[in-house]
Design an enzyme around this catalytic site. Sequence first.
Site, PDB file in Angstrom:
ATOM      1  N   ILE A 153       0.825  -1.216   0.000  1.00  0.00           N
ATOM      2  CA  ILE A 153       0.000   0.000   0.000  1.00  0.00           C
ATOM      3  C   ILE A 153       0.863   1.272   0.000  1.00  0.00           C
ATOM      4  CG2 ILE A 153      -0.250   0.398   2.509  1.00  0.00           C
ATOM      5  CD1 ILE A 153      -3.287   0.598   2.012  1.00  0.00           C
TER       6      ILE A 153
ATOM      7  N   ASN B 264      11.499  -8.664   6.855  1.00  0.00           N
ATOM      8  CA  ASN B 264      11.787  -8.095   8.169  1.00  0.00           C
ATOM      9  C   ASN B 264      11.213  -9.022   9.236  1.00  0.00           C
ATOM     10  OD1 ASN B 264      12.907  -5.764   6.955  1.00  0.00           O
ATOM     11  ND2 ASN B 264      10.850  -4.919   6.673  1.00  0.00           N
TER      12      ASN B 264
ATOM     13  N   HIS C  90       6.025 -12.113   5.784  1.00  0.00           N
ATOM     14  CA  HIS C  90       5.885 -11.562   4.430  1.00  0.00           C
ATOM     15  C   HIS C  90       7.253 -11.263   3.857  1.00  0.00           C
ATOM     16  CE1 HIS C  90       5.619  -8.325   7.409  1.00  0.00           C
ATOM     17  NE2 HIS C  90       6.228  -7.531   6.541  1.00  0.00           N
TER      18      HIS C  90
ATOM     19  N   HIS D   8       8.974  -8.778   1.022  1.00  0.00           N
ATOM     20  CA  HIS D   8       8.811  -7.628   0.145  1.00  0.00           C
ATOM     21  C   HIS D   8       9.596  -7.903  -1.125  1.00  0.00           C
ATOM     22  CE1 HIS D   8       7.653  -4.713   3.466  1.00  0.00           C
ATOM     23  NE2 HIS D   8       8.245  -5.654   4.184  1.00  0.00           N
TER      24      HIS D   8
HETATM   25  P1  5GP Z   1       7.013  -4.725   7.581  1.00  0.00           P
HETATM   26  O1  5GP Z   1       7.475  -3.407   8.106  1.00  0.00           O
HETATM   27  O2  5GP Z   1       6.180  -5.466   8.599  1.00  0.00           O
HETATM   28  O3  5GP Z   1       8.128  -5.553   7.012  1.00  0.00           O
HETATM   29  O4  5GP Z   1       6.110  -4.398   6.327  1.00  0.00           O
HETATM   30  C1  5GP Z   1       4.736  -4.234   6.378  1.00  0.00           C
HETATM   31  C2  5GP Z   1       4.301  -3.701   5.027  1.00  0.00           C
HETATM   32  O5  5GP Z   1       2.917  -3.827   4.939  1.00  0.00           O
HETATM   33  C3  5GP Z   1       4.645  -2.220   4.797  1.00  0.00           C
HETATM   34  O6  5GP Z   1       5.472  -2.104   3.646  1.00  0.00           O
HETATM   35  C4  5GP Z   1       3.277  -1.567   4.594  1.00  0.00           C
HETATM   36  O7  5GP Z   1       3.283  -0.541   3.622  1.00  0.00           O
HETATM   37  C5  5GP Z   1       2.403  -2.747   4.191  1.00  0.00           C
HETATM   38  N1  5GP Z   1       1.007  -2.603   4.549  1.00  0.00           N
HETATM   39  C6  5GP Z   1       0.521  -2.221   5.763  1.00  0.00           C
HETATM   40  N2  5GP Z   1      -0.829  -2.214   5.729  1.00  0.00           N
HETATM   41  C7  5GP Z   1      -1.188  -2.610   4.479  1.00  0.00           C
HETATM   42  C8  5GP Z   1      -2.461  -2.810   3.852  1.00  0.00           C
HETATM   43  O8  5GP Z   1      -3.525  -2.623   4.420  1.00  0.00           O
HETATM   44  N3  5GP Z   1      -2.426  -3.225   2.555  1.00  0.00           N
HETATM   45  C9  5GP Z   1      -1.271  -3.431   1.878  1.00  0.00           C
HETATM   46  N4  5GP Z   1      -1.353  -3.834   0.620  1.00  0.00           N
HETATM   47  N5  5GP Z   1      -0.057  -3.268   2.447  1.00  0.00           N
HETATM   48  C10 5GP Z   1      -0.025  -2.862   3.740  1.00  0.00           C
END
Ligand code: 5GP
Length: 124
Positions: A34, A95, A108, A110
């Site tokens: 997002i 992460n 997840h 990226h």
């Molecule tokens: P983290 O910091 O946990 O590795 O990454 C979480 C990711 O999830 C972030 O890049 C953030 O932009 C994405 N994200 C958070 N909420 C949503 C959402 O509601 N939809 C989508 N598609 N991505 C999300």
Amino acid sequence: MKYDTDNIFAKILRGEIPCKKIYESDHALAFKDINPQAKIHILVIPKGPYVNMDDFSQNAKNEEIIDFIRALGEVSKLAGVSEYAQGKGYRYISNNGPDGGQEVPHLHFHMVGGESLGRMLSKK
Ligand code: 5GP
């Protein structure tokens, strides 16, 4: 580790929150981030309730692990960045935990690409 069924990716998997789907298999889902950090930024998640890589690598079934790794390859191909799509490369980042900067407690990866990504780490 306890899995939080209210995390945002669990809600996406249940269809309670929309996502821009890129790929889906028996055990994996990929959708656009997002808040993209590169020209192409896609998240790849297992469908099973795994908090992080520790949880997934220890507790997922072999079929889930195989399917997930294959999904990573399919997504880079579909995004046009893999060798199989004559692409110029990409980066997968996962992460994990507080030091890893993990915000969403569902494993997840990226997938970022579509442009030169520079050096691997910048500690901000
Ligand atoms: P983290 O910091 O946990 O590795 O990454 C979480 C990711 O999830 C972030 O890049 C953030 O932009 C994405 N994200 C958070 N909420 C949503 C959402 O509601 N939809 C989508 N598609 N991505 C999300």
